[in-house]
Design a protein around this motif. Sequence first.
Motif, mmCIF file in Angstrom:
data_model
loop_
_atom_site.group_PDB
_atom_site.id
_atom_site.type_symbol
_atom_site.label_atom_id
_atom_site.label_comp_id
_atom_site.label_asym_id
_atom_site.label_seq_id
_atom_site.Cartn_x
_atom_site.Cartn_y
_atom_site.Cartn_z
ATOM 1 N N LYS A 90 -2.297 -14.901 1.573
ATOM 2 C CA LYS A 90 -3.251 -14.886 0.648
ATOM 3 C C LYS A 90 -4.511 -14.791 1.347
ATOM 4 O O LYS A 90 -5.472 -13.842 0.965
ATOM 5 N N THR A 91 -4.772 -15.141 2.489
ATOM 6 C CA THR A 91 -5.703 -15.023 3.515
ATOM 7 C C THR A 91 -5.771 -13.305 3.883
ATOM 8 O O THR A 91 -6.689 -12.782 4.061
ATOM 9 N N ALA A 92 -4.480 -12.750 4.215
ATOM 10 C CA ALA A 92 -4.357 -11.625 4.740
ATOM 11 C C ALA A 92 -4.946 -10.568 3.569
ATOM 12 O O ALA A 92 -5.476 -9.613 3.726
ATOM 13 N N ILE A 93 -4.588 -10.769 2.180
ATOM 14 C CA ILE A 93 -4.978 -10.082 1.235
ATOM 15 C C ILE A 93 -6.550 -9.881 1.120
ATOM 16 O O ILE A 93 -7.094 -8.875 0.818
ATOM 17 N N ALA A 94 -7.201 -11.117 1.171
ATOM 18 C CA ALA A 94 -8.646 -11.166 1.210
ATOM 19 C C ALA A 94 -9.088 -10.377 2.540
ATOM 20 O O ALA A 94 -10.049 -9.616 2.342
ATOM 21 N N MET A 95 -8.588 -10.581 3.533
ATOM 22 C CA MET A 95 -9.057 -9.804 4.837
ATOM 23 C C MET A 95 -8.787 -8.354 4.658
ATOM 24 O O MET A 95 -9.385 -7.721 5.332
ATOM 25 N N CYS A 96 -7.883 -7.947 4.051
ATOM 26 C CA CYS A 96 -7.324 -6.553 4.024
ATOM 27 C C CYS A 96 -7.759 -5.665 2.785
ATOM 28 O O CYS A 96 -7.201 -4.815 2.467
ATOM 29 N N SER A 97 -8.643 -6.468 1.964
ATOM 30 C CA SER A 97 -9.055 -5.735 0.721
ATOM 31 C C SER A 97 -9.330 -4.300 0.596
ATOM 32 O O SER A 97 -8.960 -3.651 -0.266
ATOM 33 N N GLU B 75 -7.879 1.473 -0.447
ATOM 34 C CA GLU B 75 -7.634 2.628 -0.106
ATOM 35 C C GLU B 75 -6.049 3.219 0.029
ATOM 36 O O GLU B 75 -5.878 4.446 0.359
ATOM 37 N N GLY B 76 -5.506 2.165 -0.510
ATOM 38 C CA GLY B 76 -3.788 2.801 -0.767
ATOM 39 C C GLY B 76 -2.937 2.079 0.356
ATOM 40 O O GLY B 76 -1.683 2.418 0.220
ATOM 41 N N GLY B 77 -3.380 1.236 1.167
ATOM 42 C CA GLY B 77 -2.542 0.444 2.062
ATOM 43 C C GLY B 77 -1.699 -0.628 1.218
ATOM 44 O O GLY B 77 -1.866 -0.819 0.066
ATOM 45 N N SER B 78 -0.755 -1.187 2.022
ATOM 46 C CA SER B 78 0.030 -2.484 1.280
ATOM 47 C C SER B 78 0.345 -3.513 2.496
ATOM 48 O O SER B 78 0.103 -3.229 3.718
ATOM 49 N N GLY C 100 -2.392 -2.090 -3.522
ATOM 50 C CA GLY C 100 -3.443 -1.951 -4.226
ATOM 51 C C GLY C 100 -4.431 -3.143 -4.266
ATOM 52 O O GLY C 100 -4.114 -4.009 -3.564
ATOM 53 N N ALA C 101 -5.293 -3.097 -5.144
ATOM 54 C CA ALA C 101 -6.452 -4.127 -5.056
ATOM 55 C C ALA C 101 -5.886 -5.180 -5.979
ATOM 56 O O ALA C 101 -4.943 -5.166 -6.747
ATOM 57 N N VAL C 102 -6.281 -6.446 -5.515
ATOM 58 C CA VAL C 102 -6.044 -7.523 -6.299
ATOM 59 C C VAL C 102 -6.894 -7.707 -7.369
ATOM 60 O O VAL C 102 -8.359 -7.843 -7.109
ATOM 61 N N VAL C 103 -6.518 -8.316 -8.534
ATOM 62 C CA VAL C 103 -7.553 -8.404 -9.546
ATOM 63 C C VAL C 103 -7.405 -9.842 -9.836
ATOM 64 O O VAL C 103 -6.164 -10.399 -10.120
ATOM 65 N N GLU C 104 -8.674 -10.487 -10.023
ATOM 66 C CA GLU C 104 -8.616 -12.025 -10.292
ATOM 67 C C GLU C 104 -8.556 -12.205 -11.622
ATOM 68 O O GLU C 104 -9.345 -11.493 -12.502
ATOM 69 N N ASN C 105 -7.921 -13.241 -12.113
ATOM 70 C CA ASN C 105 -7.893 -13.418 -13.574
ATOM 71 C C ASN C 105 -9.105 -14.879 -13.730
ATOM 72 O O ASN C 105 -8.846 -15.914 -13.246
ATOM 73 N N TYR C 106 -9.990 -14.566 -14.638
ATOM 74 C CA TYR C 106 -10.990 -15.354 -14.873
ATOM 75 C C TYR C 106 -10.942 -16.026 -16.189
ATOM 76 O O TYR C 106 -11.934 -16.032 -17.116
ATOM 77 N N ASP C 107 -9.696 -16.598 -16.623
ATOM 78 C CA ASP C 107 -9.492 -17.100 -17.941
ATOM 79 C C ASP C 107 -10.352 -18.353 -18.062
ATOM 80 O O ASP C 107 -10.436 -19.274 -17.261
#
Length: 77
Positions: free
Chosen positions: A39-46, A51-54, A70-77
Amino acid sequence: MGRKVIGSVILVKHSGEPTVWPVRQTGDDNVAHLHEIFKTAIAMCSTELLEGGSLKLLDADNNVIKEQRGAVVENYD
């Protein structure tokens, strides 16, 4: 002797260049620790993910646990 490696996070940049970060044991719950690091790596590498990384999360036997493309989309329900 250092702490045991329990897995790794691999960033594959959009150019194809991989970067590997080993994840070391810090407590009793290795699975929770691996997921928290991912989860931390996703935030650091956003930016790289945009740009197309994984990112890949692997266990100590190199089995893929999770992958993010690809990008992470936050769900704000």
